[in-house]
Design an enzyme around this catalytic site. Structure first.
Site, mmCIF file in Angstrom:
data_model
loop_
_atom_site.group_PDB
_atom_site.id
_atom_site.type_symbol
_atom_site.label_atom_id
_atom_site.label_comp_id
_atom_site.label_asym_id
_atom_site.label_seq_id
_atom_site.Cartn_x
_atom_site.Cartn_y
_atom_site.Cartn_z
ATOM 1 N N GLU A 58 0.825 -1.213 0.000
ATOM 2 C CA GLU A 58 0.000 0.000 0.000
ATOM 3 C C GLU A 58 0.855 1.257 0.000
ATOM 4 O O GLU A 58 0.544 2.243 -0.676
ATOM 5 C CB GLU A 58 -0.896 0.047 1.246
ATOM 6 C CG GLU A 58 -1.837 -1.115 1.410
ATOM 7 C CD GLU A 58 -1.246 -2.206 2.301
ATOM 8 O OE1 GLU A 58 -0.075 -2.596 2.080
ATOM 9 O OE2 GLU A 58 -1.961 -2.679 3.195
ATOM 10 N N CYS A 86 -2.570 -2.881 7.467
ATOM 11 C CA CYS A 86 -2.121 -2.777 8.856
ATOM 12 C C CYS A 86 -2.329 -1.335 9.322
ATOM 13 O O CYS A 86 -2.758 -0.462 8.558
ATOM 14 C CB CYS A 86 -0.648 -3.181 8.968
ATOM 15 S SG CYS A 86 0.496 -1.958 8.282
#
Lengths: 147, 147
Positions: A58, A86
């Site tokens: 990401e 996360c």
């Protein structure tokens, strides 16, 4: 013939990135950032190769997208990622102010949702897109690791 | 004559980084990563220059430290940062498994502590080191911005 620019379509693109990570013996997670049905950033996990905990799929995709549009804010964009982000990556999506986060497999241990509302108030969340395929890649990787 | 390698000493080093950010018209936040009383990574906020929301002082310092030691895990290291880390940076420190996070000024709006226990269970937290100096830099920056 027109392409159907659905969430499934773009998650397949994120899965291609995850497969690339697998080929590089990285935890197979991939991401793409999409704006106006165009992929403006791609990334796959490179924490081993780069020896850098910040090199999540990401993060790399968000940085690539910002470089592409010349703006650190990615309003209107969607972040597709094969596994639930996360805390770090949720935090990055907060700063980028993406319109949507779409993930495949849920991540009960280190996924951000355990910690509450970490996304930007403007960011919508959708999970479970092609979850089976996203999970299967992770399962294959860890099965191989245990051998 | 020996140097007193205290938290104050290393926070002054982080403040030097923050001053560098200020000189570059960035939000003045600086960070250093220290292992065995040696600075192994430095960073200051570069989100404007790099047009990248992930370019926070802590992220750059953690990446620099990992490059320096050739290991993405920074066990035993301390992350010093002039302002309480955000969620993204707290998440990065989790992955790096640093021994300590030491910050200067608290950040009530986007600091990670609002969201609960985001640090690694092994990571100890200390706040308020040279807080006045860290706050003053931020205040100067935003006062200048409003002009």
């Amino acid at each position: 013939m027109t392409t159907d620019f659905s969430d499934t379509y773009f998650m397949r693109q994120a899965l291609l990135e995850a497969q690339q990570a697998l080929a590089e013996e990285e935890i197979p997670i991939g991401a793409v950032v999409v704006l106006d049905n165009k992929i403006i950033g791609r990334g796959h996990n490179q924490t081993e190769r780069l020896r850098d905990v910040t090199a999540h799929a990401e993060m790399l995709a968000l940085t690539a997208a910002a470089n592409h549009v010349g703006n650190k804010y990615l309003a209107g964009a969607t972040l597709y990622v094969t596994v639930e982000p996360c805390v770090m990556c949720a935090g990055a999506s907060y700063w980028a102010q993406v319109a949507r986060v779409v993930f495949g497999a849920e991540e009960l241990k280190v996924g951000f949702r355990r910690f509450g509302h970490l996304l930007h108030p403007r960011t919508k969340l959708l999970g479970g897109v092609l979850a089976d395929e996203c999970v299967a890649l992770m399962r294959d990787f860890f099965a191989l690791k245990r051998k």
